[in-house]
Design a protein around this motif. Structure first.
Motif, PDB file in Angstrom:
ATOM      1  N   ALA A   5       0.833  -1.205   0.000  1.00 30.61           N
ATOM      2  CA  ALA A   5       0.000   0.000   0.000  1.00 30.61           C
ATOM      3  C   ALA A   5       0.865   1.252   0.000  1.00 30.61           C
ATOM      4  CB  ALA A   5      -0.924  -0.018   1.217  1.00 30.61           C
ATOM      5  N   ALA A   6       1.922   1.250   0.827  1.00 34.63           N
ATOM      6  CA  ALA A   6       2.815   2.411   0.909  1.00 34.63           C
ATOM      7  C   ALA A   6       3.528   2.624  -0.419  1.00 34.63           C
ATOM      8  CB  ALA A   6       3.828   2.207   2.036  1.00 34.63           C
ATOM      9  N   VAL A   8       2.493   1.701  -3.449  1.00 35.16           N
ATOM     10  CA  VAL A   8       1.533   2.212  -4.433  1.00 35.16           C
ATOM     11  C   VAL A   8       1.284   3.693  -4.196  1.00 35.16           C
ATOM     12  CG1 VAL A   8      -0.875   2.088  -5.175  1.00 35.16           C
ATOM     13  CG2 VAL A   8       0.428  -0.008  -4.840  1.00 35.16           C
ATOM     14  N   ALA A   9       1.131   4.084  -2.915  1.00 38.57           N
ATOM     15  CA  ALA A   9       0.877   5.483  -2.586  1.00 38.57           C
ATOM     16  C   ALA A   9       2.050   6.356  -3.019  1.00 38.57           C
ATOM     17  CB  ALA A   9       0.621   5.627  -1.088  1.00 38.57           C
ATOM     18  N   ALA A  10       3.289   5.899  -2.743  1.00 37.77           N
ATOM     19  CA  ALA A  10       4.474   6.686  -3.089  1.00 37.77           C
ATOM     20  C   ALA A  10       4.603   6.823  -4.606  1.00 37.77           C
ATOM     21  CB  ALA A  10       5.725   6.026  -2.506  1.00 37.77           C
ATOM     22  N   ALA A  12       2.218   6.606  -6.824  1.00 35.95           N
ATOM     23  CA  ALA A  12       1.138   7.455  -7.315  1.00 35.95           C
ATOM     24  C   ALA A  12       1.455   8.927  -7.053  1.00 35.95           C
ATOM     25  CB  ALA A  12      -0.179   7.066  -6.628  1.00 35.95           C
ATOM     26  N   PHE A  13       2.016   9.214  -5.877  1.00 37.64           N
ATOM     27  CA  PHE A  13       2.356  10.597  -5.525  1.00 37.64           C
ATOM     28  C   PHE A  13       3.423  11.143  -6.475  1.00 37.64           C
ATOM     29  CE2 PHE A  13       5.191  13.477  -3.153  1.00 37.64           C
ATOM     30  CZ  PHE A  13       4.288  14.516  -2.927  1.00 37.64           C
TER      31      PHE A  13
END
Lengths: 117, 196
Positions: A5-6, A8-10, A12-13
């Motif tokens: 999850a982390a 994917v978030a990074a 995406a950011f």
């Protein structure tokens, strides 16, 4: 799960930042090595290349930094293999050893020298 | 995550085994055992998570966590409690390391035969973080990630020579170099996203 999850978030950011901002502008972060020495580092052009890829201009990205197209998949592959080293020890031994690390180091240094010739 | 155990038995190291596979291995409290998260090899009797195993209580692992899973916390607990024991105790345990004969003639045997668990532990190689280094050569701070790459060469190199401490040390230095590179390289990107 949290790691995925982390990640994917990074990703995406970073993708969002480089999609919306143009790294060619004056305010974009500059390579310290290039500012100090005037030479390109192995990663110079990566920001512009990422911006170009996110806008679908793959050929332009290749022109900025072709090394990126090998280094990013290789980096992901190494991280995954190393993360699963207790589950697949034989694969880990085959992929990550002195010889492969030396080869990677040699490839980076060769590219660094080559692009500044 | 399913814990995998390595054991030292009949003059050889074996593993990885799940806790259920260990039931067929006839472990005694004196059998040396290691799994990831443990600081060193310990006798099975010293590892709380293996207590029910030694008692032959297979149902414990079925009921507690299903699917033959031993939680990492249980083995970490063992490492912590071991730290609290008096210093003399671990030393004694070490001198009773697998295959070590306390008799004087033990010294005459080849080192590898005497202390296999110490000289070549069947522990996975410490991480080299090579994937991160490769990433960082193209992201930011190439000189530092080159240094991290050089460091990571020593990780498998020392590991294959059985020098686990030095291998771990190289792994730690590589990790620090990568964190420094990320800090120096990624912070400007974060600032950029905030400013322009």
């Amino acid at each position: 799960m949290a790691t995925v999850a982390a990640t994917v978030a990074a990703v995406a950011f970073i993708a969002f930042v480089y999609y919306t901002r143009d790294p060619a502008s004056a305010a974009a972060p500059k390579c310290m090595f290039r500012l100090l020495t005037g030479w390109d580092c192995p990663g110079c052009g990566a920001q512009r290349a990422l911006h170009a890829i996110l806008h679908g201009r793959v050929a332009e990205a290749w022109g900025y930094n072709p090394f990126l197209f090998f280094a990013v998949p290789a980096g992901v592959f190494f991280i995954v293999v190393e993360g699963l080293r207790t589950r697949y020890p034989r694969l880990h031994r085959a992929v990550i050893n002195e010889f492969t690390i030396c080869a990677v180091l040699a490839a980076v240094l060769a590219w660094w020298i080559f692009r500044n010739l | 995550m399913i814990m995998k155990f390595w054991i030292y038995q009949d003059g050889a190291q074996k593993g990885p085994f799940t806790v259920f596979e260990l039931f067929e291995k006839n472990l005694t409290p004196q059998t040396p055992v290691w799994c990831e998260g443990m600081d060193k090899w310990r006798h099975a009797g010293e590892v709380p998570a293996l207590g029910p195993l030694l008692d032959g209580n297979r149902d414990f692992y079925l009921s507690e966590s299903g699917m033959g899973e031993v939680k990492a916390e249980d083995t970490n607990l063992s490492a912590q409690t071991a730290c609290e024991t008096p210093a003399a105790e671990p030393v004694a345990a070490e001198s009773e390391a697998p295959g070590v004969n306390p008799a004087p003639q033990a010294a005459a045997q080849p080192a590898a035969a005497v202390r296999p668990a110490k000289s070549r532990p069947d522990e996975p190689c410490p991480p080299t973080y090579i994937g991160w280094s490769v990433f960082l050569t193209v992201c930011c701070c190439s000189p530092i990630s080159i240094a991290a790459l050089v460091c990571s060469i020593f990780v498998p190199s020392y590991y294959n020579k059985g020098k686990l401490d030095k291998s771990r040390r190289a792994s730690e230095i590589a990790a620090w170099l990568i964190m420094i590179a990320i800090a120096l390289g990624m912070l400007p990107v974060m600032l950029m996203s905030a400013i322009f």
